[in-house]
Design a protein around this motif. Structure first.
Motif, short mmCIF file in Angstrom:
data_model
loop_
_atom_site.label_atom_id
_atom_site.label_comp_id
_atom_site.label_asym_id
_atom_site.label_seq_id
_atom_site.Cartn_x
_atom_site.Cartn_y
_atom_site.Cartn_z
N UNK A 126 26.94 22.07 0.43
CA UNK A 126 28.35 21.92 0.08
C UNK A 126 29.09 21.03 1.07
N UNK A 127 28.48 20.84 2.26
CA UNK A 127 29.12 20.04 3.29
C UNK A 127 29.77 20.86 4.39
N UNK A 128 29.60 22.20 4.34
CA UNK A 128 30.15 23.07 5.37
C UNK A 128 29.09 23.39 6.41
N UNK A 129 29.53 23.84 7.56
CA UNK A 129 28.60 24.28 8.60
C UNK A 129 28.14 25.71 8.33
N UNK A 130 26.84 25.91 8.31
CA UNK A 130 26.28 27.23 8.06
C UNK A 130 26.44 28.12 9.28
N UNK A 131 26.57 29.43 9.03
CA UNK A 131 26.52 30.41 10.11
C UNK A 131 25.26 31.25 9.95
N UNK A 132 24.96 32.04 10.95
CA UNK A 132 23.71 32.81 10.96
C UNK A 132 23.56 33.70 9.74
N UNK A 133 24.64 34.34 9.30
CA UNK A 133 24.53 35.24 8.16
C UNK A 133 24.26 34.51 6.87
#
Length: 215
Positions: A36-43
């Protein structure tokens, strides 16, 4: 097949619930930009990996589209597409202290392309309030089998609640005129909007960009 996918979706939603509620601190960014173009987080990554592992372990004849890594081919003869957002409302999960909505969204399509008329099963869960629903190709119910029936007689005036996706700049431009006629709100997550509409405390939801897993 719809009934089989319904059962698998319920299992995946429960797996997501146990994982997310059992790990409230997986909030660090991974350094990866998702589809989507967002930064992923661990969860995001944790739930995605569990969903993909479940699909593989059950040898489901599907291709996968996940918001985090995009399209994944795991079967030699895929007949269906399963699309999901492992953690819708990631920012709410990071900063919301359990107050802002976040959840998971899953949709299954007959064939390997996400065409609306080909949706045969779907599911959604909002973790902060433990609300979940599943669609079997005909009806939408909660996980206890209670059928969802939406209110049809919402009046349209300034206090009528309407939840709109304002993530994209186009959303502000598109929905600005409605702000004078309706009570336009935003929860920061599609699952938040959806849960309010299904619970009959909002008249509707909308967005300028509907993704395959949000159906």
């Amino acid at each position: 097949m719809e009934e089989q996918f319904k059962s698998h979706i319920v299992n995946m939603l429960k797996l997501g619930k146990d994982t997310v509620l059992g790990n409230p601190t997986l909030v660090k960014e991974t350094g990866v930009v998702n589809a989507k173009g967002d930064r992923s987080i661990e969860m995001d990554v944790k739930v995605e990996e569990l969903f993909i592992e479940y699909i593989k372990n059950n040898n489901l004849p599907v291709n996968i589209f996940s918001e985090e890594i995009g399209t994944v081919s795991i079967h030699s003869d895929p007949q269906f597409l399963i699309a999901f957002d492992p953690l819708d409302g990631s920012t709410n999960y990071m900063i919301g202290k359990g107050l802002l909505p976040y959840g998971s969204l899953i949709a299954v399509y007959n064939g390997t392309r996400p065409v609306l008329r080909d949706v045969i099963a779907a599911g959604a869960i909002e973790y902060t309030r433990d609300l979940a629903w599943v669609y079997d190709g005909k009806n939408t119910t909660d996980l206890h089998g209670k059928r969802v029936q939406l209110r049809q007689d919402w009046p349209i005036y300034k206090s009528t609640p309407m939840y709109l996706d304002l993530y994209y700049p186009e959303g502000y431009q598109t929905y600005a005129p409605l702000a004078q006629a309706m009570f336009v709100r935003n929860t920061g997550a599609t699952i938040g909007h959806l849960s309010l509409v299904i619970s009959d405390v909002a008249a509707g939801l909308g967005g300028v960009c509907m993704r395959a897993e949000e159906i």
